[in-house]
Design an enzyme around this catalytic site. Sequence first.
Site, PDB file in Angstrom:
ATOM      1  CE  LYS A  51       2.241   6.171   9.155  1.00 26.16           C
ATOM      2  NZ  LYS A  51       1.382   5.694   8.091  1.00 26.16           N
ATOM      3  CG  ASP A  94       5.876   3.579   0.607  1.00 25.79           C
ATOM      4  OD1 ASP A  94       6.244   4.170   1.637  1.00 25.79           O
ATOM      5  OD2 ASP A  94       4.685   3.455   0.277  1.00 25.79           O
ATOM      6  CE1 TYR A 152      -3.585   2.651   0.697  1.00 20.64           C
ATOM      7  CE2 TYR A 152      -2.256   3.304   2.592  1.00 20.64           C
ATOM      8  CZ  TYR A 152      -3.310   3.544   1.721  1.00 20.64           C
ATOM      9  OH  TYR A 152      -4.079   4.669   1.862  1.00 20.64           O
TER      10      TYR A 152
END
Length: 432
Positions: free
Chosen positions: A266, A238, A143
Amino acid sequence: MSTKNEQLFLQAKKHIPGGVNSPVRAFAGVGGTPVFIHKASGSKIYDTEDNAYIDYVGSWGPMILGHAHPKVIEAVKQAADDGLSFGAPTPFETTIADKICEIVPSVELVRMTNSGTEATMSAIRLARGYTGRDKIVKFEGCYHGHSDSLLVKAGSGMLDIGEPTSKGVPADFAKHTITLPYNNPDAIKECFAKWGNEIACVIVEPIAGNMNMVIPTQEFHDTLRQQCSEHGAVLIFDEVMTGFRVGLGGAQAHFGIEPDLTCFGKIIGAGLPVGAFGGKREIMQCIAPTGGVYQAGTLSGNPLAMRAGIAMFEDLTVDGFYDELASKVDYLIDGIQAAADKHGIHLRSNKLGGMMGFFFVKDGDTATPQNFDEVSDCDIDAFNTFFHGMLERGIYLAPSAYEAAFMSSKHSQADLDATIKAADAVFAQMAQ
Ligand code: PLP
């Protein structure tokens, strides 16, 4: 009589779609009602009735120092006193950029965003702008946020053009995305043999954290790096989940691979809304204002997030930080595995640094899942029973069999023992 959480969920649904601001929070995967949280501290989160839960979600990774770490909170308070946002450069952005480039050698230039989705979306545009090509390659079970090019699954044949996985994604976008099985070097070679000179980039979770936790083989990564280099495609790691989480240098340090671009998330802002993408100078210079690939953000690099991140990095770079985190993960996994074995539950697990994953396989002979099909083949009902059993005993796991778990430096020996004890009790029930 409805519980407090049920009441809060009902109220939330009045003006928030599905009652949540991000779908997984709705507990759709595991059933039941989400727990509404009102505060957190150290290893624990507290619901609105002040029930404590030992938290292994950690805001989906960034709370590596535990919740409300005094040093981070102090940095945010000081930043707030100095003003929330200026829309102008600050020295804090430079400090974070320097820190990331120092820790992750493949990153020579880095641009801040406000989310992981923005980071991956921008990295893909950059790769397309840099190469002048349109096609991108991604992997089943990974994802990368919710931008149009990435909400795509494989077409009917493995090397066919992709199909949207969400309504609202134009088929014209999806046709540029090729989706391959994860952890399969041959599929990469076949794909490059067919499309090689049309592929702008390959984007991959170098350790997958969105199909539970799957650690691919070294051969998978070596093949990816070799094929991208040979065909002039940009390799994008990623590391939104794995960056500064599976080790200080992320998954790329673990595998010894230098991607061309890396996306972060984050954790950079210690839990405040941040993302970033960075990599080779030659590629990164193609974004505005130095190059013709447009990318921007009013709040990007905002001072609260930057100052929180600077405070957090001070602790992450202390010698032994990740060893300690990993030894907690080892202790927890060993304890839970021993409990599962005792009760004849077919549990498998993966772990690296401060990240781990549990799989309930259907048969005692089944190996730890290696790709999305094998993860999907696990006993999802068993996970859901485990999840609710743990929740009832004050242990907060991600509400989905497809998510990983995260350790913080604030998890105590007592927390780990309480978690193992709870797992033992749940397995005993499951075995009946
Ligand atoms: N990439 C990965 C690997 C992720 O796990 C996520 C979110 O969990 C994203 C990208 C998207 O990040 P965000 O939710 O901050 O947009």
